[in-house]
Design a protein around this motif. Structure first.
Motif, short mmCIF file in Angstrom:
data_model
loop_
_atom_site.label_atom_id
_atom_site.label_comp_id
_atom_site.label_asym_id
_atom_site.label_seq_id
_atom_site.Cartn_x
_atom_site.Cartn_y
_atom_site.Cartn_z
N LEU A 1 6.92 -10.11 37.63
CA LEU A 1 6.96 -11.04 36.85
C LEU A 1 6.08 -12.27 37.31
N TYR A 2 5.21 -12.84 36.18
CA TYR A 2 4.57 -13.88 35.72
C TYR A 2 4.00 -14.61 35.29
N GLU A 3 3.56 -15.79 35.99
CA GLU A 3 3.12 -17.29 34.13
C GLU A 3 1.32 -17.60 34.59
N PHE A 4 1.20 -17.63 33.50
CA PHE A 4 -0.04 -18.77 33.73
C PHE A 4 0.64 -20.50 32.94
N HIS A 5 0.09 -21.08 33.92
CA HIS A 5 0.46 -22.86 33.83
C HIS A 5 -0.48 -23.58 34.72
N GLY A 6 -0.74 -24.37 34.08
CA GLY A 6 -2.10 -25.26 34.87
C GLY A 6 -2.71 -25.03 35.78
N GLY A 7 -3.82 -24.03 34.45
CA GLY A 7 -5.15 -22.98 34.99
C GLY A 7 -4.71 -22.04 36.25
N GLU A 8 -3.47 -21.48 36.58
CA GLU A 8 -3.01 -21.00 37.17
C GLU A 8 -2.17 -19.91 37.23
N CYS A 9 -2.58 -17.95 38.42
CA CYS A 9 -1.55 -17.45 37.50
C CYS A 9 -0.04 -17.81 39.39
#
Length: 165
Positions: free
Chosen positions: A63-71
């Protein structure tokens, strides 16, 4: 005992039906659908991700999230060990991150998870940050986190890894 070869599984994007299969594994492994990472509580039931399957059997998931310009890899679990599932899932999320214009993948683990620490470093991740005593704050958000982890090692710190894409 059946030996499963790496080519016998497929990676699929997690949809509602696959999430139904994965959530009981998450709850069994992690004590709840919530993840306490970097002083925040995250809900695994809403995160995008990928899963490795052979027929109807779950071999692993990410599971992943994109936030702050990062994965950020939020959760990675290989149910079937040593057949390349976790590596294949990481490669898949790296492709998604690149295609989304993100240049960095990050992941975190606790200090007791020596297997994960070795695993990430062997795959090109480098240590970015060590948050001393972070597990105390995590336990305030998620009391199910034990005091002692793998091999009887006290769970105290979070180790964050990064990989430039």
């Amino acid at each position: 005992m059946t030996i499963i070869q790496p080519q016998n599984y497929e990676i699929r994007q997690i949809d509602a039906a696959l999430r139904e299969k994965i959530q009981p594994i998450i709850i069994q492994s992690w004590g709840a659908p919530y993840l306490a990472i970097n002083r925040k509580l995250w809900d695994s039931r809403t995160m995008p991700g990928y899963a490795a399957f052979c027929g109807d059997e779950v071999f692993g998931y990410l599971l992943y999230e994109f936030h702050g310009g990062e994965c950020e890899i939020m959760l990675l679990e290989s149910v079937a060990q040593n057949i390349g599932v976790a590596s294949a899932l990481i490669e898949q999320v790296k492709r998604i991150a690149k295609s989304s214009g993100v240049s960095k993948v990050i992941v975190q683990t606790s200090n007791d998870n020596t297997h994960a620490i070795r695993f990430y470093q062997k795959r090109g991740f480098t240590i970015r940050e060590i948050r001393l005593n972070a597990m105390d704050a995590a336990r305030q958000l998620k009391p199910q986190i034990p005091l002692t982890g793998n091999d009887g090692i006290p769970m105290r710190d979070e180790i964050e890894f990064e990989m430039e894409l």
